[in-house]
Motif scaffolding. Sequence first.
Motif, PDB file in Angstrom:
ATOM      1  N   HIS A 190       0.874  -1.179   0.000  1.00  0.00           N
ATOM      2  CA  HIS A 190       0.000   0.000   0.000  1.00  0.00           C
ATOM      3  C   HIS A 190       0.908   1.226   0.000  1.00  0.00           C
ATOM      4  O   HIS A 190       2.129   1.104   0.033  1.00  0.00           O
ATOM      5  CB  HIS A 190      -0.900   0.017   1.236  1.00  0.00           C
ATOM      6  CG  HIS A 190      -1.784  -1.183   1.353  1.00  0.00           C
ATOM      7  ND1 HIS A 190      -2.966  -1.314   0.681  1.00  0.00           N
ATOM      8  CD2 HIS A 190      -1.642  -2.341   2.063  1.00  0.00           C
ATOM      9  CE1 HIS A 190      -3.525  -2.480   0.976  1.00  0.00           C
ATOM     10  NE2 HIS A 190      -2.733  -3.132   1.810  1.00  0.00           N
ATOM     11  N   CYS A 226      -4.784   5.714   0.104  1.00  0.00           N
ATOM     12  CA  CYS A 226      -3.755   4.782  -0.352  1.00  0.00           C
ATOM     13  C   CYS A 226      -3.370   5.186  -1.770  1.00  0.00           C
ATOM     14  O   CYS A 226      -4.226   5.459  -2.602  1.00  0.00           O
ATOM     15  CB  CYS A 226      -4.286   3.354  -0.329  1.00  0.00           C
ATOM     16  SG  CYS A 226      -3.092   2.158  -0.948  1.00  0.00           S
ATOM     17  N   GLU A 228      -1.300   3.305  -3.812  1.00  0.00           N
ATOM     18  CA  GLU A 228      -0.723   2.172  -4.540  1.00  0.00           C
ATOM     19  C   GLU A 228      -1.875   1.222  -4.850  1.00  0.00           C
ATOM     20  O   GLU A 228      -2.520   0.731  -3.917  1.00  0.00           O
ATOM     21  CB  GLU A 228       0.328   1.473  -3.655  1.00  0.00           C
ATOM     22  CG  GLU A 228       0.991   0.275  -4.276  1.00  0.00           C
ATOM     23  CD  GLU A 228       1.954   0.677  -5.386  1.00  0.00           C
ATOM     24  OE1 GLU A 228       2.808   1.541  -5.134  1.00  0.00           O
ATOM     25  OE2 GLU A 228       1.825   0.125  -6.488  1.00  0.00           O
ATOM     26  N   CYS A 230      -4.029  -1.520  -4.890  1.00  0.00           N
ATOM     27  CA  CYS A 230      -3.809  -2.678  -4.019  1.00  0.00           C
ATOM     28  C   CYS A 230      -4.947  -3.672  -4.064  1.00  0.00           C
ATOM     29  O   CYS A 230      -5.036  -4.560  -3.239  1.00  0.00           O
ATOM     30  CB  CYS A 230      -3.576  -2.203  -2.590  1.00  0.00           C
ATOM     31  SG  CYS A 230      -4.952  -1.228  -1.958  1.00  0.00           S
ATOM     32  N   HIS A 234      -9.363  -0.570  -3.607  1.00  0.00           N
ATOM     33  CA  HIS A 234      -8.285   0.396  -3.360  1.00  0.00           C
ATOM     34  C   HIS A 234      -8.820   1.817  -3.202  1.00  0.00           C
ATOM     35  O   HIS A 234      -8.389   2.562  -2.326  1.00  0.00           O
ATOM     36  CB  HIS A 234      -7.285   0.299  -4.519  1.00  0.00           C
ATOM     37  CG  HIS A 234      -6.416   1.490  -4.702  1.00  0.00           C
ATOM     38  ND1 HIS A 234      -5.423   1.822  -3.812  1.00  0.00           N
ATOM     39  CD2 HIS A 234      -6.399   2.441  -5.676  1.00  0.00           C
ATOM     40  CE1 HIS A 234      -4.827   2.936  -4.242  1.00  0.00           C
ATOM     41  NE2 HIS A 234      -5.402   3.320  -5.350  1.00  0.00           N
ATOM     42  N   MET A 237     -10.001   3.069   0.183  1.00  0.00           N
ATOM     43  CA  MET A 237      -9.036   3.032   1.291  1.00  0.00           C
ATOM     44  C   MET A 237      -8.696   4.466   1.701  1.00  0.00           C
ATOM     45  O   MET A 237      -7.618   4.976   1.439  1.00  0.00           O
ATOM     46  CB  MET A 237      -7.790   2.290   0.798  1.00  0.00           C
ATOM     47  CG  MET A 237      -7.080   1.524   1.881  1.00  0.00           C
ATOM     48  SD  MET A 237      -5.822   0.484   1.189  1.00  0.00           S
ATOM     49  CE  MET A 237      -4.631   0.588   2.520  1.00  0.00           C
TER      50      MET A 237
HETATM   51 CU   LIG Z   1      -3.931   0.146  -0.478  1.00  0.00          CU
END
Ligand SMILES: [Cu+2]
Length: 265
Positions: A190, A226, A228, A230, A234, A237
């Motif tokens: 992340h 976040c 990245e 993921c 995602h 997040m």
């Molecule tokens: Cu993430």
Amino acid sequence: MRSRRAFKSAGALGLLALSATACSGQASRLGMPVPISDQAERMLKLWQGSWIAALAVGVVVWGLIIWAVLFHRKRSDDLPPQVRYNMPIEILYTAVPFVIIGVLFYFTARDENYVEKTSANPAVTVDVTGFQWSWQFDYKEKDAAGQEKTVASVVGTPVAPNAPTGAKPVMTIPSGKTIRVRLHSNDVIHSFWVPALLYKKDIMPGPKTNEFEFTANKTGTYEGRCAELCGVDHSRMLFQLRVVTPEQYAKFIADSKAKAAGGVQ
Ligand SMILES: [Cu+2]
């Protein structure tokens, strides 16, 4: 004569545009959000300095292009004077890029060292765990024996961007204090990102714990996410960073401790 006048008015227009941009705060940050930490302010200055350097190079290049366009147009079918190997000029345009790179490298390395510096005794340590697809914030304190223990804990759930206030997990920290953030993951990579900190850092699963420190200098609530990709959720997040006064922070920790003590009975 006419071309000289055109040259002058183009220059005046350019200057006007530049000074208009410099006047408004938003434009002078060149796309960056308002920085809320000492480290973020340093990074904003690096960003602005790099732009000034780039603009200075740009002005010289544009000036040379305009000069060539205005004063060296094709006027007849005669070939212009054919020259080659102007040593001073060749040395100049080999050396100047090295100087530019050297200057940019110096300031980047200096500011990177400042931003990545960690201290022996940060005022607050937070273990941040990124998981699919939310965040956990564990506040650590050392007891009398020097043993670390969790004094407060916040666990989030995935939320939609337009979720009502309070739905996102909140990381609460005091302003004016050194905050150590230790990044953990048990599943995938992340990335912890608070745009107002002008900073993000990857969270690696496994034994590698990425860390960083910052000192917030503006109270308020700031969005975090976040950065990245993921997994499927995602984009949900999301979290918030809440910067409060040291007194409010002490109360937050005391309340969590009281709640935990109450839960044990
Ligand atoms: Cu993430």
